[in-house]
Design a protein around this motif. Structure first.
Motif, PDB file in Angstrom:
ATOM      1  N   UNK B  43     -14.817 -10.543   7.145  1.00 20.43           N
ATOM      2  CA  UNK B  43     -14.484  -9.193   7.645  1.00 20.43           C
ATOM      3  C   UNK B  43     -13.070  -9.066   8.299  1.00 20.43           C
ATOM      4  N   UNK B  44     -12.583 -10.189   9.011  1.00 22.72           N
ATOM      5  CA  UNK B  44     -11.478 -10.018   9.666  1.00 22.72           C
ATOM      6  C   UNK B  44     -10.405  -9.739   8.756  1.00 22.72           C
ATOM      7  N   UNK B  45     -10.281 -10.540   7.615  1.00 22.78           N
ATOM      8  CA  UNK B  45      -9.203 -10.455   6.731  1.00 22.78           C
ATOM      9  C   UNK B  45      -9.347  -9.020   5.927  1.00 22.78           C
ATOM     10  N   UNK B  46     -10.744  -8.755   5.599  1.00 19.80           N
ATOM     11  CA  UNK B  46     -10.968  -7.349   5.044  1.00 19.80           C
ATOM     12  C   UNK B  46     -10.104  -6.177   5.673  1.00 19.80           C
ATOM     13  N   UNK B  47     -10.327  -6.182   7.215  1.00 19.61           N
ATOM     14  CA  UNK B  47     -10.083  -5.414   8.027  1.00 19.61           C
ATOM     15  C   UNK B  47      -8.303  -5.244   8.112  1.00 19.61           C
ATOM     16  N   UNK B  48      -7.903  -6.543   8.255  1.00 19.64           N
ATOM     17  CA  UNK B  48      -6.406  -6.654   8.353  1.00 19.64           C
ATOM     18  C   UNK B  48      -5.878  -5.856   7.017  1.00 19.64           C
ATOM     19  N   UNK B  49      -6.322  -6.232   5.883  1.00 19.90           N
ATOM     20  CA  UNK B  49      -6.050  -5.786   4.494  1.00 19.90           C
ATOM     21  C   UNK B  49      -6.103  -4.277   4.518  1.00 19.90           C
ATOM     22  N   UNK B  50      -7.362  -3.678   4.960  1.00 19.82           N
ATOM     23  CA  UNK B  50      -7.728  -2.251   4.834  1.00 19.82           C
ATOM     24  C   UNK B  50      -7.000  -1.452   5.768  1.00 19.82           C
ATOM     25  N   UNK B  51      -6.315  -2.055   6.830  1.00 23.95           N
ATOM     26  CA  UNK B  51      -5.241  -1.329   7.659  1.00 23.95           C
ATOM     27  C   UNK B  51      -4.033  -1.045   6.790  1.00 23.95           C
ATOM     28  N   UNK B  52      -3.569  -1.551   5.899  1.00 25.48           N
ATOM     29  CA  UNK B  52      -2.459  -1.213   5.202  1.00 25.48           C
ATOM     30  C   UNK B  52      -2.749  -0.703   3.667  1.00 25.48           C
ATOM     31  N   UNK B  53      -3.977  -0.878   3.170  1.00 22.25           N
ATOM     32  CA  UNK B  53      -4.481  -0.507   1.849  1.00 22.25           C
ATOM     33  C   UNK B  53      -3.782   0.950   1.402  1.00 22.25           C
ATOM     34  N   UNK B  54      -4.274   1.942   2.209  1.00 22.94           N
ATOM     35  CA  UNK B  54      -3.702   3.305   1.741  1.00 22.94           C
ATOM     36  C   UNK B  54      -2.099   3.605   1.845  1.00 22.94           C
ATOM     37  N   UNK B  55      -1.206   2.754   2.680  1.00 22.48           N
ATOM     38  CA  UNK B  55       0.037   3.099   2.753  1.00 22.48           C
ATOM     39  C   UNK B  55       0.968   2.170   2.284  1.00 22.48           C
ATOM     40  N   UNK B  56       0.530   0.960   1.889  1.00 20.04           N
ATOM     41  CA  UNK B  56       1.537   0.000   1.206  1.00 20.04           C
ATOM     42  C   UNK B  56       2.791   0.529   0.273  1.00 20.04           C
ATOM     43  N   UNK B  57       2.141   1.264  -0.495  1.00 18.23           N
ATOM     44  CA  UNK B  57       2.681   1.857  -1.796  1.00 18.23           C
ATOM     45  C   UNK B  57       3.776   2.569  -1.309  1.00 18.23           C
ATOM     46  N   UNK B  58       3.463   3.542  -0.498  1.00 17.29           N
ATOM     47  CA  UNK B  58       4.401   4.483  -0.030  1.00 17.29           C
ATOM     48  C   UNK B  58       5.642   3.641   0.697  1.00 17.29           C
ATOM     49  N   UNK B  59       5.208   2.857   1.502  1.00 17.65           N
ATOM     50  CA  UNK B  59       6.143   1.858   2.079  1.00 17.65           C
ATOM     51  C   UNK B  59       7.144   1.305   1.402  1.00 17.65           C
ATOM     52  N   UNK B  60       6.397   0.622   0.176  1.00 21.80           N
ATOM     53  CA  UNK B  60       7.440  -0.001  -0.756  1.00 21.80           C
ATOM     54  C   UNK B  60       8.347   0.765  -1.581  1.00 21.80           C
ATOM     55  N   UNK B  61       8.111   2.378  -1.718  1.00 19.76           N
ATOM     56  CA  UNK B  61       8.830   3.063  -2.275  1.00 19.76           C
ATOM     57  C   UNK B  61      10.379   3.254  -1.504  1.00 19.76           C
ATOM     58  N   UNK B  62      10.128   2.835  -0.136  1.00 17.67           N
ATOM     59  CA  UNK B  62      11.612   3.071   0.312  1.00 17.67           C
ATOM     60  C   UNK B  62      12.551   1.925  -0.396  1.00 17.67           C
ATOM     61  N   UNK B  63      11.973   1.092  -0.741  1.00 18.98           N
ATOM     62  CA  UNK B  63      12.793  -0.260  -1.354  1.00 18.98           C
ATOM     63  C   UNK B  63      13.448   0.376  -2.459  1.00 18.98           C
ATOM     64  N   UNK B  64      12.705   1.181  -3.261  1.00 16.69           N
ATOM     65  CA  UNK B  64      13.295   1.630  -4.429  1.00 16.69           C
ATOM     66  C   UNK B  64      14.381   2.657  -4.050  1.00 16.69           C
ATOM     67  N   UNK B  65      14.012   3.381  -3.188  1.00 13.97           N
ATOM     68  CA  UNK B  65      15.146   4.437  -2.792  1.00 13.97           C
ATOM     69  C   UNK B  65      16.233   3.488  -2.217  1.00 13.97           C
TER      70      UNK B  65
END
Lengths: 481, 334
Positions: B43-65
């Motif tokens: 559960x602890x790991x799942x929660x940590x991962x779930x805290x970023x699952x919906x946003x990581x892709x958008x975050x990474x897009x800044x690297x492409x920019x």
């Protein structure tokens, strides 16, 4: 031990490898995103939960495919600099803005709304969620728009002036650069190809379930939708492909000569070579099976029209014929096989046998991956056919590479090959595992699965958290009720 | 067509902003990857991962920019930096491949979840380290001759770049831990506080070490930081860093969202310090932003695009974060 030629060929292999791998995923996700938008739209319009179930079923597959497209795409955006630094320096002023626009108008849109699309149904409500799905689908299209504009410019450069350092500088109008002569044709042909790739993948998976006897109402719906696409869109694609061919003849005649295997000029009507083995050294096609004058008929709409051959092109400006000749035939052959499936499905529909004609389903199953193969074959045709140029007629591929040593490029190539086959191999396997289960009423998905570890911000639950044996679930609406 | 200096300066700021946005946003994603093994499987790991699952892709897009923007606005800099840091960039990309697919793959197959957890951590660690080392390689200087990179392909590997690499990992861990303080509660949050404290000290020490090392790295850097009047312009940065650092240390014990924002502030100070150090170079010591700039027409064309789209991007990115606001899966436990 190594020299520049080795570094160059390794860099080319690396680019071909990474771009081919990458291209598979957007080709799938462009079509799939639109398919999802249509499914969700139908659900909102008709209120039939069948569409929502299908939406969730395909959303899980989309999530995996999209993640792989994103990570392999990031590699592409940096590869211009790592292996093709001279190209980057020289074309940056023209191509850089096109790619920057892709990021600004497409990538952010997709990425920004993807989270809501995957996990946000409960949080934002149906309509806003549908809006998010549409934005993701629209983003994939906009992305195709810009990247194909940039790619087309390299085939048919326009609207530029040459600067002091051999740099391509933007001329008077950006419109000329963005809408360069081959762009509209390439955009239409490629986007339709992406839609067909998805249609045949969906149709193939549907056919598999029909053959397995898991033919529930859901499977029927998705199979039927896929077959409509095949029947209606493949003919459009054949026309679009023909138009792109004519455009290529106008701007890149040497490519068409290689595609057709015309080593020699034909002053009074060129034959269409159906099959044969091109021999570039000898400058002829061995064992050729040809239709007299058909090539002139297709390309010039006149059987007696003269057609120039590769003998009119300087030797160091000829593309490699063998690869282009064969990849083109694979693409066209698959296109006509797709047409066959589409027509067959229409006939089956007319006879009322769309869902119980095993031979149709077997054929559709075999054709399931055909879109991917055709897309790659078409891509190889157009890109290899451009050689030896990277910017057609202006900048040679050999003069565009980074000042790197062969061991560096070789080591990174090896790393890419190992990682890509491992990671994306597993990804494809996961997709197939998801697809092996048939969609069913109450399809779990976004955040509503029973035993998913986390609910609200939860990631799409995998099959292991998705209880219920699809074989024991109701096969159609009657059984369900 | 000589580029307008003001326009080039504007573009330098836009790219710096994109890089900053990337560093802090994907920074906390990568930081969570680095800290992942310290969370209990389940559960602890799942929660940590779930805290970023919906946003990581958008975050990474800044690297492409950041990368795409550099290619577009300063093509020469892009064409020099990429070959100069070739193995690092490749390592970063492959790290990001593993990190990115782990988000999806770890849920697909129970039996292999442990493997994808390792891939998540390993990928994050490699990407963070490589990014920090690219930064170090840039600061220590890149050899240019004509319009090409002229060094050998191991130039980037020095004690200094190792230091900046480790410093970046520590900084990302701080961002990740403070993000988790905000997004978790209960045991997970308590654990994140403990991690944040350690990451804070590691970051503080390494940031100071890198700053001091910088002074000895190139005489231009020392002059910028140790002679007047430049010093008076530069001085607010270290002062603000110190204030924010002390404030953060206090906030770590009790704050909810505050520690994360203070960590962002620390990164902003670091970024400002770096900018002051290398300005107006884009590739120290020999390429200025003006020499590497794309022609004015290219920069204008993109500036219009940025002007029109950036407010929208910020708006819907903000909205996406707002949709997933609050503690992760709090209601899931009732």
């Amino acid at each position: 031990m190594f020299d520049n030629a080795d570094a160059l060929i390794l860099a080319r292999i690396q680019f071909a490898f990474t771009v081919s791998f990458h291209f598979i995923f957007p080709a799938f996700s462009i079509g799939l995103a639109s398919f999802l938008a249509v499914l969700e739209g139908l659900w909102l319009k008709t209120g039939k939960t069948r569409y929502l179930d299908l939406y969730r079923y395909w959303l899980k597959i989309f999530a995996v495919a999209f993640a792989m497209g994103v990570v392999s795409g990031i590699v592409m955006s940096y590869q211009f600099g790592t292996n093709w630094a001279v190209f980057s320096d020289k074309t940056g002023p023209v191509l850089g803005p096109l790619m920057a626009y892709e990021v600004l108008t497409a990538f952010f849109l997709e990425a920004g709304f993807l989270g809501v699309m995957l996990f946000g149904m409960e949080r934002v409500g149906k309509r806003l969620h549908f809006f998010a799905t549409c934005m993701v689908a629209f983003g994939t299209f906009v992305s195709a728009f810009w990247i194909l504009s940039a790619n087309s410019w390299m085939h048919t450069p326009a609207g530029y002036i040459l600067g002091a350092n051999g740099q391509f500088l933007p001329g008077e109008s950006w419109f000329d650069i963005v809408f360069n002569p081959s762009f509209p044709y390439r955009l239409v042909h490629t986007v339709i190809a992406a839609y067909l790739t998805t249609a045949f993948a969906v149709g193939g998976i549907g056919a598999w379930h029909l053959l397995k006897g898991r033919a529930n109402e859901h499977v029927r719906t998705m199979f039927s939708m896929a077959m409509w696409m095949a029947a209606l869109v493949v003919p459009v694609q054949i026309v679009a492909g023909d138009m792109q061919g004519l455009n290529t003849l106008e701007h890149q005649p040497a490519k068409v000569m290689a595609m057709e295997g015309h080593f020699e000029s034909h002053p009074d009507g060129a034959p269409l070579i159906l099959f044969g083995i091109p021999d570039s050294k000898a400058g002829r096609v061995d064992y050729a099976i040809e239709i007299p004058k058909a090539s002139s008929l297709i390309l010039k709409h006149d059987p007696d029209a003269p057609l120039a051959g590769l003998d009119t092109v300087p030797e160091d400006e000829r593309p490699p014929v063998g690869i282009v000749f064969w990849s083109f035939r694979i693409m066209v052959g698959l296109g006509f096989a797709m047409l066959g499936i589409g027509m067959w499905s229409l006939f089956a529909r007319w006879r009322g046998r769309l869902y119980d004609w095993p031979w149709l389903h077997r054929a559709a199953l075999v054709m399931g991956p055909s879109g991917f193969v055709a897309v790659l074959a078409g891509w190889i045709t157009t890109e290899v056919g451009r050689q030896p140029w990277v910017v057609y007629g202006q900048l040679r591929t050999a003069d565009a590479a980074s000042p790197l040593d062969a061991p560096a490029v070789g080591a990174s190539l090896l790393a890419f090959v190992l990682v890509y086959f491992a990671v994306f191999g597993v990804g494809v396997w996961y997709i197939l595992r998801l697809a092996a289960k048939s969609p069913h009423p109450g399809e779990g998905g976004v955040a509503e699965d029973m035993d998913a570890p986390i609910r609200t911000a939860g990631i799409t639950p995998g099959p292991t958290q998705n209880p219920g044996d699809p074989d024991k679930l109701p096969r159609n609406r009657e059984e369900a009720e | 067509m000589v580029p307008d200096p003001t326009l080039s300066a504007i573009w330098a700021f836009i790219i710096a902003f994109a890089v900053f946005a990337y560093v802090v946003m994907d920074g906390f994603d990568l930081g969570i990857g680095v800290l992942f093994p310290t969370f209990a499987p389940g559960r602890e790991r799942d929660r940590a991962m779930n805290s970023i699952a919906p946003v990581w892709d958008g975050n990474e897009t800044w690297l492409v920019l950041g990368g795409g923007g550099l290619f577009a606005a300063f093509p020469l800099a892009y064409a020099v930096i990429m070959p100069a840091t070739y193995p690092l960039v490749i390592a970063m990309l492959l790290g990001l491949v593993f990190r990115g697919v782990a988000f999806e793959f770890r849920w697909r197959d129970d039996r292999h979840r442990a493997f994808w957890d390792v891939a998540f951590t390993g990928g994050s660690l490699v990407a963070a380290m490589a990014q920090g080392m690219v930064l170090g390689a840039l600061l220590q200087g890149i050899e240019v001759s004509g319009r090409e990179y002229a060094g050998s392909w191991w130039d980037w590997l020095t004690p200094y770049t190792l230091l900046t690499g480790i410093g970046t990992v520590a900084g990302y861990a701080l961002l990740g831990a403070t993000w988790l303080i905000w997004k978790l509660d209960g045991e997970g949050q308590a654990h994140a506080r403990k991690l944040a404290k350690r990451a804070f000290w590691a970051t503080a020490v390494l940031m100071a070490a890198v700053s001091i090392y910088n002074l000895g790295l190139r005489t231009e850097y020392a002059e910028r930081w140790l002679s007047t009047p430049d010093l008076w312009f530069a001085l607010p940065v270290p002062v603000a860093t110190a204030v924010l650092g002390l404030w953060l240390l206090r906030a770590l014990a009790k704050g909810e969202a505050l520690p994360f924002f203070l960590s962002l502030g620390l990164f902003a100070c670091g970024m400002a310090g770096l900018g002051l150090t290398i300005w107006p170079n884009v590739v120290p010591p020999s390429l200025t932003i003006f020499e590497a700039a794309a022609p004015e027409r290219s920069q204008w064309f993109m500036l219009i695009g940025v002007g029109l789209t950036m407010p929208l991007i910020l708006a819907y990115t903000g909205w996406a974060y707002w949709v997933f606001r609050g503690k992760v899966a709090h209601e899931g436990y009732h």
